[in-house]
Design an enzyme around this catalytic site. Structure first.
Site, mmCIF file in Angstrom:
data_model
loop_
_atom_site.group_PDB
_atom_site.id
_atom_site.type_symbol
_atom_site.label_atom_id
_atom_site.label_comp_id
_atom_site.label_asym_id
_atom_site.label_seq_id
_atom_site.Cartn_x
_atom_site.Cartn_y
_atom_site.Cartn_z
ATOM 1 N N ASP A 89 -62.219 -9.763 -9.527
ATOM 2 C CA ASP A 89 -63.034 -9.031 -8.556
ATOM 3 C C ASP A 89 -62.281 -7.766 -8.168
ATOM 4 O OD1 ASP A 89 -65.508 -9.115 -6.682
ATOM 5 O OD2 ASP A 89 -63.859 -8.596 -5.351
ATOM 6 N N GLU A 100 -62.401 -4.222 -5.505
ATOM 7 C CA GLU A 100 -62.966 -3.499 -4.368
ATOM 8 C C GLU A 100 -62.702 -2.024 -4.611
ATOM 9 O OE1 GLU A 100 -64.856 -4.893 -2.221
ATOM 10 O OE2 GLU A 100 -64.410 -6.956 -2.830
ATOM 11 N N HIS A 148 -65.749 -9.304 0.668
ATOM 12 C CA HIS A 148 -65.352 -7.947 0.299
ATOM 13 C C HIS A 148 -63.843 -7.744 0.389
ATOM 14 C CE1 HIS A 148 -69.576 -7.408 0.262
ATOM 15 N NE2 HIS A 148 -69.690 -7.484 1.557
ATOM 16 N N ASP A 177 -63.139 -13.024 -2.573
ATOM 17 C CA ASP A 177 -64.314 -13.079 -3.441
ATOM 18 C C ASP A 177 -63.967 -13.672 -4.804
ATOM 19 O OD1 ASP A 177 -65.759 -11.976 -1.406
ATOM 20 O OD2 ASP A 177 -66.096 -10.035 -2.369
#
Length: 222
Positions: free
Chosen positions: A22, A24, A183, A188
Protein backbone atom coordinates in the site's frame (compact mmCIF):
# COMPACT_ATOMS: atom_id res chain seq x y z
CA UNK A 1 14.30 -25.35 -8.96
CA UNK A 2 12.23 -28.48 -9.69
CA UNK A 3 8.61 -28.89 -8.61
CA UNK A 4 9.73 -31.29 -5.90
CA UNK A 5 12.02 -28.64 -4.42
CA UNK A 6 9.42 -25.86 -4.46
CA UNK A 7 7.82 -24.87 -1.18
CA UNK A 8 4.03 -25.22 -0.80
CA UNK A 9 3.82 -21.41 -1.03
CA UNK A 10 5.67 -21.38 -4.36
CA UNK A 11 3.48 -24.17 -5.70
CA UNK A 12 0.29 -22.40 -4.59
CA UNK A 13 1.00 -19.24 -6.62
CA UNK A 14 2.95 -20.70 -9.56
CA UNK A 15 6.30 -19.63 -8.20
CA UNK A 16 5.19 -16.21 -6.98
CA UNK A 17 5.29 -14.94 -3.41
CA UNK A 18 2.37 -12.56 -2.79
CA UNK A 19 3.41 -9.28 -1.19
CA UNK A 20 0.71 -6.88 -0.05
CA UNK A 21 1.65 -3.29 -0.86
CA UNK A 22 0.00 0.00 0.00
CA UNK A 23 1.21 3.50 -0.80
CA UNK A 24 0.16 6.92 0.42
CA UNK A 25 0.74 9.69 -2.07
CA UNK A 26 0.35 13.41 -2.68
CA UNK A 27 -1.83 12.92 -5.74
CA UNK A 28 -2.96 10.40 -8.35
CA UNK A 29 -0.26 10.81 -11.01
CA UNK A 30 2.53 8.33 -10.37
CA UNK A 31 4.93 10.21 -12.62
CA UNK A 32 4.60 13.65 -11.05
CA UNK A 33 3.12 13.30 -7.56
CA UNK A 34 5.10 12.50 -4.43
CA UNK A 35 5.14 9.04 -2.89
CA UNK A 36 5.09 9.64 0.86
CA UNK A 37 4.61 6.24 2.50
CA UNK A 38 5.02 2.63 1.43
CA UNK A 39 4.40 -0.61 3.28
CA UNK A 40 4.97 -4.20 2.17
CA UNK A 41 3.89 -7.43 3.86
CA UNK A 42 4.89 -10.82 2.42
CA UNK A 43 2.23 -13.53 2.55
CA UNK A 44 3.51 -16.86 3.82
CA UNK A 45 2.06 -20.33 4.33
CA UNK A 46 2.09 -22.52 7.45
CA UNK A 47 2.44 -26.29 7.66
CA UNK A 48 -1.33 -26.76 7.27
CA UNK A 49 -1.48 -24.76 4.06
CA UNK A 50 -2.99 -21.64 5.58
CA UNK A 51 -1.77 -18.22 4.52
CA UNK A 52 -0.61 -15.69 7.09
CA UNK A 53 1.13 -12.32 7.24
CA UNK A 54 4.89 -12.17 7.41
CA UNK A 55 6.98 -9.32 8.79
CA UNK A 56 5.94 -5.84 7.66
CA UNK A 57 8.40 -3.48 6.02
CA UNK A 58 7.43 0.16 5.77
CA UNK A 59 8.93 3.59 5.30
CA UNK A 60 7.99 7.26 5.34
CA UNK A 61 9.58 8.82 2.28
CA UNK A 62 10.95 12.25 1.52
CA UNK A 63 9.26 13.75 -1.59
CA UNK A 64 11.52 13.42 -4.60
CA UNK A 65 13.00 16.58 -6.09
CA UNK A 66 10.36 18.50 -8.01
CA UNK A 67 7.49 16.30 -6.80
CA UNK A 68 3.98 17.70 -7.02
CA UNK A 69 2.11 17.95 -3.71
CA UNK A 70 -1.66 18.17 -3.99
CA UNK A 71 -3.08 19.80 -0.89
CA UNK A 72 -6.36 17.92 -1.23
CA UNK A 73 -4.49 14.60 -1.15
CA UNK A 74 -2.50 15.62 1.92
CA UNK A 75 -5.72 16.60 3.68
CA UNK A 76 -7.31 13.27 2.71
CA UNK A 77 -4.43 11.17 4.06
CA UNK A 78 -3.73 13.42 7.03
CA UNK A 79 -0.01 13.42 6.27
CA UNK A 80 1.72 16.51 7.63
CA UNK A 81 4.99 17.02 5.82
CA UNK A 82 6.21 19.60 8.34
CA UNK A 83 5.57 17.36 11.35
CA UNK A 84 8.75 17.11 13.47
CA UNK A 85 8.08 13.39 13.96
CA UNK A 86 7.75 12.77 10.22
CA UNK A 87 10.85 14.82 9.48
CA UNK A 88 12.79 12.69 11.95
CA UNK A 89 11.86 9.38 10.31
CA UNK A 90 11.37 10.20 6.60
CA UNK A 91 13.93 8.43 4.42
CA UNK A 92 15.47 8.96 1.02
CA UNK A 93 13.49 7.01 -1.58
CA UNK A 94 16.40 5.04 -3.00
CA UNK A 95 17.80 4.02 0.37
CA UNK A 96 14.39 2.99 1.72
CA UNK A 97 13.14 0.99 -1.25
CA UNK A 98 16.37 -0.90 -1.79
CA UNK A 99 16.39 -1.93 1.87
CA UNK A 100 12.82 -3.20 1.53
CA UNK A 101 13.62 -5.00 -1.72
CA UNK A 102 16.63 -6.71 -0.13
CA UNK A 103 14.49 -8.00 2.75
CA UNK A 104 11.75 -9.24 0.42
CA UNK A 105 14.28 -11.03 -1.81
CA UNK A 106 15.69 -12.88 1.19
CA UNK A 107 12.22 -14.08 2.20
CA UNK A 108 11.30 -14.95 -1.39
CA UNK A 109 14.44 -17.03 -1.80
CA UNK A 110 13.95 -18.75 1.54
CA UNK A 111 10.54 -19.97 0.38
CA UNK A 112 11.71 -21.08 -3.05
CA UNK A 113 9.73 -18.45 -4.93
CA UNK A 114 11.05 -16.95 -8.17
CA UNK A 115 9.41 -13.53 -7.96
CA UNK A 116 7.10 -11.39 -5.85
CA UNK A 117 3.66 -10.45 -7.09
CA UNK A 118 2.05 -7.27 -5.79
CA UNK A 119 -1.22 -7.66 -3.89
CA UNK A 120 -3.20 -4.48 -3.41
CA UNK A 121 -6.65 -3.04 -3.02
CA UNK A 122 -7.08 -1.47 -6.46
CA UNK A 123 -3.62 -2.85 -7.03
CA UNK A 124 -2.66 -1.09 -10.25
CA UNK A 125 -2.63 2.25 -8.42
CA UNK A 126 0.00 0.94 -6.00
CA UNK A 127 1.93 -0.77 -8.79
CA UNK A 128 2.06 2.44 -10.85
CA UNK A 129 3.65 4.35 -7.96
CA UNK A 130 5.99 1.46 -7.17
CA UNK A 131 7.15 1.23 -10.79
CA UNK A 132 7.65 5.01 -10.94
CA UNK A 133 9.75 4.79 -7.78
CA UNK A 134 11.79 1.95 -9.26
CA UNK A 135 12.46 4.02 -12.37
CA UNK A 136 13.37 7.17 -10.39
CA UNK A 137 15.86 5.31 -8.22
CA UNK A 138 17.29 3.06 -10.95
CA UNK A 139 16.27 0.04 -8.88
CA UNK A 140 14.91 -2.27 -11.59
CA UNK A 141 17.63 -4.85 -11.05
CA UNK A 142 16.99 -4.82 -7.30
CA UNK A 143 13.21 -5.18 -7.55
CA UNK A 144 11.78 -8.63 -6.76
CA UNK A 145 8.35 -7.69 -8.17
CA UNK A 146 6.73 -8.72 -11.43
CA UNK A 147 6.53 -5.60 -13.56
CA UNK A 148 2.81 -5.71 -14.38
CA UNK A 149 1.00 -8.71 -12.87
CA UNK A 150 -0.99 -8.17 -9.68
CA UNK A 151 -3.53 -9.81 -7.39
CA UNK A 152 -6.30 -7.32 -6.58
CA UNK A 153 -8.24 -7.67 -3.34
CA UNK A 154 -10.94 -5.33 -4.63
CA UNK A 155 -11.76 -7.91 -7.30
CA UNK A 156 -11.39 -10.79 -4.85
CA UNK A 157 -13.69 -8.98 -2.41
CA UNK A 158 -16.32 -8.54 -5.10
CA UNK A 159 -16.21 -12.29 -5.65
CA UNK A 160 -16.18 -13.30 -2.00
CA UNK A 161 -18.34 -10.62 -0.36
CA UNK A 162 -20.05 -8.67 -3.12
CA UNK A 163 -18.34 -5.43 -2.14
CA UNK A 164 -15.16 -3.60 -3.16
CA UNK A 165 -14.54 -0.86 -0.55
CA UNK A 166 -11.78 -2.02 1.81
CA UNK A 167 -13.27 -0.78 5.08
CA UNK A 168 -16.75 -2.13 4.35
CA UNK A 169 -15.45 -5.42 3.00
CA UNK A 170 -13.31 -5.96 6.11
CA UNK A 171 -16.33 -5.43 8.32
CA UNK A 172 -18.38 -7.84 6.20
CA UNK A 173 -15.57 -10.37 6.61
CA UNK A 174 -15.54 -9.92 10.39
CA UNK A 175 -12.21 -8.06 10.31
CA UNK A 176 -11.93 -5.07 12.65
CA UNK A 177 -11.28 -1.85 10.77
CA UNK A 178 -10.65 1.49 12.46
CA UNK A 179 -11.32 4.39 10.12
CA UNK A 180 -9.22 6.64 12.36
CA UNK A 181 -6.16 4.61 11.33
CA UNK A 182 -7.06 4.33 7.65
CA UNK A 183 -4.84 6.01 5.04
CA UNK A 184 -1.74 4.96 6.91
CA UNK A 185 0.22 2.75 4.52
CA UNK A 186 1.12 0.27 7.24
CA UNK A 187 -2.41 -0.02 8.66
CA UNK A 188 -4.06 -0.38 5.25
CA UNK A 189 -1.47 -2.98 4.24
CA UNK A 190 -2.10 -4.99 7.39
CA UNK A 191 -5.85 -4.96 6.82
CA UNK A 192 -5.51 -5.79 3.14
CA UNK A 193 -3.19 -8.67 4.02
CA UNK A 194 -5.65 -9.95 6.61
CA UNK A 195 -8.46 -9.80 4.06
CA UNK A 196 -6.37 -11.51 1.38
CA UNK A 197 -5.44 -14.36 3.72
CA UNK A 198 -9.02 -14.81 4.87
CA UNK A 199 -10.39 -14.99 1.33
CA UNK A 200 -7.83 -17.59 0.25
CA UNK A 201 -8.06 -19.59 3.46
CA UNK A 202 -11.87 -19.72 3.38
CA UNK A 203 -12.16 -20.32 -0.36
CA UNK A 204 -9.65 -23.09 -1.10
CA UNK A 205 -8.66 -24.10 -4.60
CA UNK A 206 -11.04 -26.31 -6.55
CA UNK A 207 -9.89 -29.96 -6.72
CA UNK A 208 -9.31 -29.72 -10.47
CA UNK A 209 -7.04 -26.70 -9.93
CA UNK A 210 -5.02 -28.58 -7.31
CA UNK A 211 -4.57 -31.52 -9.69
CA UNK A 212 -3.30 -29.35 -12.54
CA UNK A 213 -0.97 -27.16 -10.50
CA UNK A 214 2.18 -28.31 -12.28
CA UNK A 215 3.17 -25.25 -14.30
CA UNK A 216 6.95 -25.00 -14.42
CA UNK A 217 7.39 -22.56 -17.33
CA UNK A 218 9.23 -19.65 -15.73
CA UNK A 219 9.00 -17.54 -18.88
CA UNK A 220 5.21 -17.50 -18.90
CA UNK A 221 3.48 -14.39 -17.58
CA UNK A 222 0.11 -14.12 -15.90
Amino acid sequence: MSDKEKSPLAKRFRGFMPVVVDVETAGFNAQTDALLEIACIPILMNETGKLYQGEAFNAHLEPFAGANLEQSSLEFTGIKLDSPFRKSIAQDEKQAIRKIFKALKEIKNAHGCRQCILVGHNAHFDLAFLNALIARTNSKSQSPFHAFSVLDTASLSALAYGHTVLAKTCKMAGIEFDNDHAHSALYDTQKTAELFCQIFNELPMLPIACETQTDTNHDEVL
